[in-house]
Every structure is written in structure tokens, then in C-alpha cells.
Motif scaffolding. Structure first.
Motif, mmCIF file in Angstrom:
data_model
loop_
_atom_site.group_PDB
_atom_site.id
_atom_site.type_symbol
_atom_site.label_atom_id
_atom_site.label_comp_id
_atom_site.label_asym_id
_atom_site.label_seq_id
_atom_site.Cartn_x
_atom_site.Cartn_y
_atom_site.Cartn_z
ATOM 1 N N HIS A 204 0.840 -1.207 0.000
ATOM 2 C CA HIS A 204 0.000 0.000 0.000
ATOM 3 C C HIS A 204 0.873 1.253 0.000
ATOM 4 C CE1 HIS A 204 -3.924 -1.922 0.805
ATOM 5 N NE2 HIS A 204 -3.197 -2.844 1.398
ATOM 6 N N ASP A 205 0.359 2.291 -0.640
ATOM 7 C CA ASP A 205 1.056 3.577 -0.677
ATOM 8 C C ASP A 205 0.105 4.601 -0.083
ATOM 9 O OD1 ASP A 205 2.751 5.624 -1.151
ATOM 10 O OD2 ASP A 205 2.817 5.407 -3.328
ATOM 11 N N ILE A 206 0.161 4.775 1.237
ATOM 12 C CA ILE A 206 -0.872 5.584 1.866
ATOM 13 C C ILE A 206 -0.630 7.082 1.774
ATOM 14 C CG2 ILE A 206 -2.323 4.175 3.378
ATOM 15 C CD1 ILE A 206 -0.096 4.168 5.420
ATOM 16 N N TYR A 207 0.631 7.512 2.049
ATOM 17 C CA TYR A 207 0.874 8.966 2.051
ATOM 18 C C TYR A 207 1.795 9.415 0.920
ATOM 19 C CZ TYR A 207 0.147 7.677 7.000
ATOM 20 O OH TYR A 207 -0.297 7.136 8.172
ATOM 21 N N GLY A 208 2.209 8.491 0.070
ATOM 22 C CA GLY A 208 3.238 8.845 -0.910
ATOM 23 C C GLY A 208 4.640 8.556 -0.372
ATOM 24 N N TYR A 209 4.760 8.250 0.899
ATOM 25 C CA TYR A 209 6.032 7.789 1.470
ATOM 26 C C TYR A 209 5.701 7.001 2.737
ATOM 27 C CZ TYR A 209 5.466 11.423 4.972
ATOM 28 O OH TYR A 209 4.976 12.192 5.982
ATOM 29 N N ILE A 210 6.623 6.154 3.172
ATOM 30 C CA ILE A 210 6.388 5.360 4.378
ATOM 31 C C ILE A 210 7.631 5.414 5.250
ATOM 32 C CG2 ILE A 210 6.018 3.004 5.247
ATOM 33 C CD1 ILE A 210 4.273 2.595 2.703
ATOM 34 N N ASN A 211 7.455 5.844 6.485
ATOM 35 C CA ASN A 211 8.602 6.009 7.380
ATOM 36 C C ASN A 211 8.491 5.166 8.640
ATOM 37 O OD1 ASN A 211 11.084 7.003 8.248
ATOM 38 N ND2 ASN A 211 10.139 8.691 9.385
ATOM 39 N N SER A 212 7.691 4.085 8.585
ATOM 40 C CA SER A 212 7.773 3.174 9.734
ATOM 41 C C SER A 212 7.270 1.802 9.318
ATOM 42 C CB SER A 212 6.982 3.711 10.923
ATOM 43 O OG SER A 212 5.676 3.226 10.888
ATOM 44 N N LEU A 213 7.900 0.804 9.906
ATOM 45 C CA LEU A 213 7.540 -0.572 9.560
ATOM 46 C C LEU A 213 6.064 -0.824 9.849
ATOM 47 C CD1 LEU A 213 8.374 -3.367 8.609
ATOM 48 C CD2 LEU A 213 9.201 -3.849 10.923
ATOM 49 N N SER A 214 5.513 -0.190 10.882
ATOM 50 C CA SER A 214 4.103 -0.437 11.221
ATOM 51 C C SER A 214 3.148 0.120 10.161
ATOM 52 C CB SER A 214 3.772 0.132 12.604
ATOM 53 O OG SER A 214 4.047 1.506 12.626
ATOM 54 N N ASP A 215 3.617 1.064 9.337
ATOM 55 C CA ASP A 215 2.788 1.579 8.235
ATOM 56 C C ASP A 215 2.999 0.799 6.939
ATOM 57 O OD1 ASP A 215 1.539 3.583 9.617
ATOM 58 O OD2 ASP A 215 2.992 5.132 9.055
ATOM 59 N N TYR A 216 3.939 -0.161 6.971
ATOM 60 C CA TYR A 216 4.269 -0.874 5.732
ATOM 61 C C TYR A 216 3.431 -2.152 5.633
ATOM 62 C CZ TYR A 216 6.503 -2.931 1.821
ATOM 63 O OH TYR A 216 6.693 -3.475 0.569
ATOM 64 N N ASN A 217 2.545 -2.209 4.650
ATOM 65 C CA ASN A 217 1.660 -3.369 4.509
ATOM 66 C C ASN A 217 1.613 -3.859 3.069
ATOM 67 O OD1 ASN A 217 0.435 -3.541 7.256
ATOM 68 N ND2 ASN A 217 -0.121 -1.429 6.741
ATOM 69 N N PHE A 218 1.942 -5.129 2.896
ATOM 70 C CA PHE A 218 1.760 -5.741 1.581
ATOM 71 C C PHE A 218 0.265 -5.787 1.266
ATOM 72 C CE2 PHE A 218 5.781 -7.861 2.921
ATOM 73 C CZ PHE A 218 6.573 -7.491 1.846
ATOM 74 N N PHE A 219 -0.065 -5.787 -0.039
ATOM 75 C CA PHE A 219 -1.453 -6.070 -0.403
ATOM 76 C C PHE A 219 -1.763 -7.517 0.000
ATOM 77 C CE2 PHE A 219 -0.388 -2.763 -3.651
ATOM 78 C CZ PHE A 219 -1.350 -1.829 -3.287
ATOM 79 N N ILE B 7 4.411 -3.761 -17.341
ATOM 80 C CA ILE B 7 3.004 -3.885 -16.935
ATOM 81 C C ILE B 7 2.687 -2.729 -16.003
ATOM 82 C CG2 ILE B 7 1.260 -5.244 -15.722
ATOM 83 C CD1 ILE B 7 2.651 -7.770 -16.584
ATOM 84 N N PHE B 8 1.630 -2.006 -16.352
ATOM 85 C CA PHE B 8 1.190 -0.871 -15.557
ATOM 86 C C PHE B 8 0.031 -1.308 -14.670
ATOM 87 C CE2 PHE B 8 -1.283 3.189 -15.199
ATOM 88 C CZ PHE B 8 -0.347 3.864 -14.436
ATOM 89 N N LEU B 9 0.114 -0.950 -13.381
ATOM 90 C CA LEU B 9 -0.918 -1.349 -12.420
ATOM 91 C C LEU B 9 -1.787 -0.163 -12.032
ATOM 92 C CD1 LEU B 9 1.123 -3.529 -9.884
ATOM 93 C CD2 LEU B 9 0.011 -4.257 -12.011
ATOM 94 N N LEU B 10 -3.061 -0.436 -11.821
ATOM 95 C CA LEU B 10 -4.011 0.615 -11.428
ATOM 96 C C LEU B 10 -4.160 0.730 -9.911
ATOM 97 C CD1 LEU B 10 -6.606 0.075 -14.278
ATOM 98 C CD2 LEU B 10 -4.794 1.787 -14.116
ATOM 99 N N THR B 11 -3.289 0.065 -9.170
ATOM 100 C CA THR B 11 -3.239 0.263 -7.718
ATOM 101 C C THR B 11 -2.345 1.470 -7.417
ATOM 102 O OG1 THR B 11 -1.521 -1.452 -7.772
ATOM 103 C CG2 THR B 11 -3.712 -2.102 -7.022
ATOM 104 N N GLY B 12 -2.171 1.805 -6.147
ATOM 105 C CA GLY B 12 -1.296 2.925 -5.782
ATOM 106 C C GLY B 12 -1.749 4.206 -6.473
ATOM 107 N N PHE B 13 -0.820 4.832 -7.215
ATOM 108 C CA PHE B 13 -1.159 6.051 -7.952
ATOM 109 C C PHE B 13 -1.526 5.764 -9.414
ATOM 110 C CE2 PHE B 13 1.088 7.699 -4.277
ATOM 111 C CZ PHE B 13 0.283 8.771 -3.932
#
Ligand SMILES: [Mg+2]
Length: 183
Positions: free
Chosen positions: A18-33, A146-152
Motif C-alpha cells: 500500500h502507498d498511503i501517504y506517498g512515502y512510508i517512514n515506519s515498519l508499522s505503516d508498511y503493509n503488503f497487499f 506492466i502498468f498497475l491501477l493500484t497505488g497512484f
């Protein structure tokens, strides 16, 4: 099953996680789909090398701390290793330089390093990502893309269709993995 790609290059944020804020600065915010590893197990039938290539300019701007990025990287390596998925390396670009030869995508720097480090034939490799820069760098290196429609992805779709030539546009990584033989 034949390994049709020498390597599969994966963007990180918005592609495998997941790309929640455009950047991730902690492991607890890092989540695989939730489908990421199902998709990677399918993709592993078609390559024996995965490489992650991620722009992390937040390191230069101060939004991301290197210690936190390293924790996230260790977690990613562990999760791949647990499942015997051959992740060769995570490359990250920590700067804003956008020239053709620089590390930051659409620069080719991370790809050239991977090619040298693991003897990868880029012209027989695939790039998967959710940003225009992922498609631009793939086009420059004559990779399949391959272009994905997830994230941005949805926000970039029009521009990607105008400026790039992805081999396939997928709803998400799982969809991409299931259609891989058609590209
Ligand atoms: Mg991305």
C-alpha cells in the motif's frame, strides 16, 4: 514451466504494498497487499530473479529515516525468504536527480546496477509498477512493462497511455500475474 523473464523488476509502493501517504517512514505503516504473495508465487513460475527498485526521495527531504527504511527492507527480505521467493536485492534511490543516468526512476541507474550485480539481461526482463516513471524506465531499457491501477496508477493512467507503451494494464499485481503469458 519455462522462465520467460530473466528478471522481474518490481516497484515497491503501490505495486507490492500500500502507498498511503506517498512515502512510508515506519515498519508499522508498511503493509503488503493481501494478494501480493499469491501473485509473486505465480510470477515465480516465469522468472528466478525478483528485483525491487524503489524511489525513496523522502530520505533526502527528511521524511524518511534510513534506519526505518532498513527495517522495512529487512522485513521484505524475510517475507520473500519465508516463501522461497528469489528476491535478489532491493535497490532504492535516495535523491531527486531525474536525469537519464541517475538512480532515481525514470533514470536507469538502479537497473544498470542490478544488471551488473546479477548478470541480468534487461531486454529479457519485465518491469511492473504503478507510476509513469516505472513505465518510462522500462521503455528506455526495452523491457516489457506492466502498468498497475493500484497505488497512484489511476491518477497516472491518461499520461501513461499518452507517453508510454505498456504491454499490459492490470487492475493489480494478482491480475498481472494471471495474464503474464499473454504479454
Ligand atoms: Mg509506486
Amino acid at each position: 514451466m519455462s522462465k520467460i523473464f530473466d528478471a522481474i523488476f518490481l516497484d515497491r509502493d503501490g505495486t507490492i504494498s500500500h502507498d498511503i501517504y506517498g512515502y512510508i517512514n515506519s515498519l508499522s505503516d508498511y503493509n503488503f497487499f493481501d494478494y501480493t504473495f499469491e501473485a509473486l508465487e505465480i510470477l515465480n513460475k516465469y522468472t528466478d530473479k525478483f528485483v525491487i527498485v524503489t524511489n525513496q526521495s523522502g530520505l533526502a527531504s527528511g521524511k524518511i529515516d534510513i534506519e526505518n527504511l532498513e527495517k522495512i527492507n529487512s522485513f521484505i527480505y524475510q517475507e520473500f525468504e519465508k516463501r522461497d521467493l528469489p528476491l535478489k536485492k532491493i535497490y532504492f534511490a535516495d535523491n531527486y536527480d531525474e536525469g537519464y543516468n541517475f538512480m532515481r526512476k525514470p533514470g536507469i541507474g538502479m537497473f544498470v546496477k542490478a544488471k551488473e550485480d546479477f548478470n541480468i539481461d534487461l531486454s529479457k526482463s519485465l518491469m511492473i509498477g504503478d507510476s509513469i516513471v516505472d513505465m518510462q524506465v522500462g521503455d528506455r531499457l526495452n523491457m516489457k512493462t506492466i502498468f498497475l491501477l493500484t497505488g497512484f496508477g489511476k491518477e497516472y493512467l491518461n499520461e501513461v497511455q499518452e507517453k508510454c507503451d505498456p504491454n499490459f494494464i492490470a487492475k493489480d499485481l494478482l491480475h498481472a500475474s494471471k495474464e503474464i503469458t499473454s504479454i
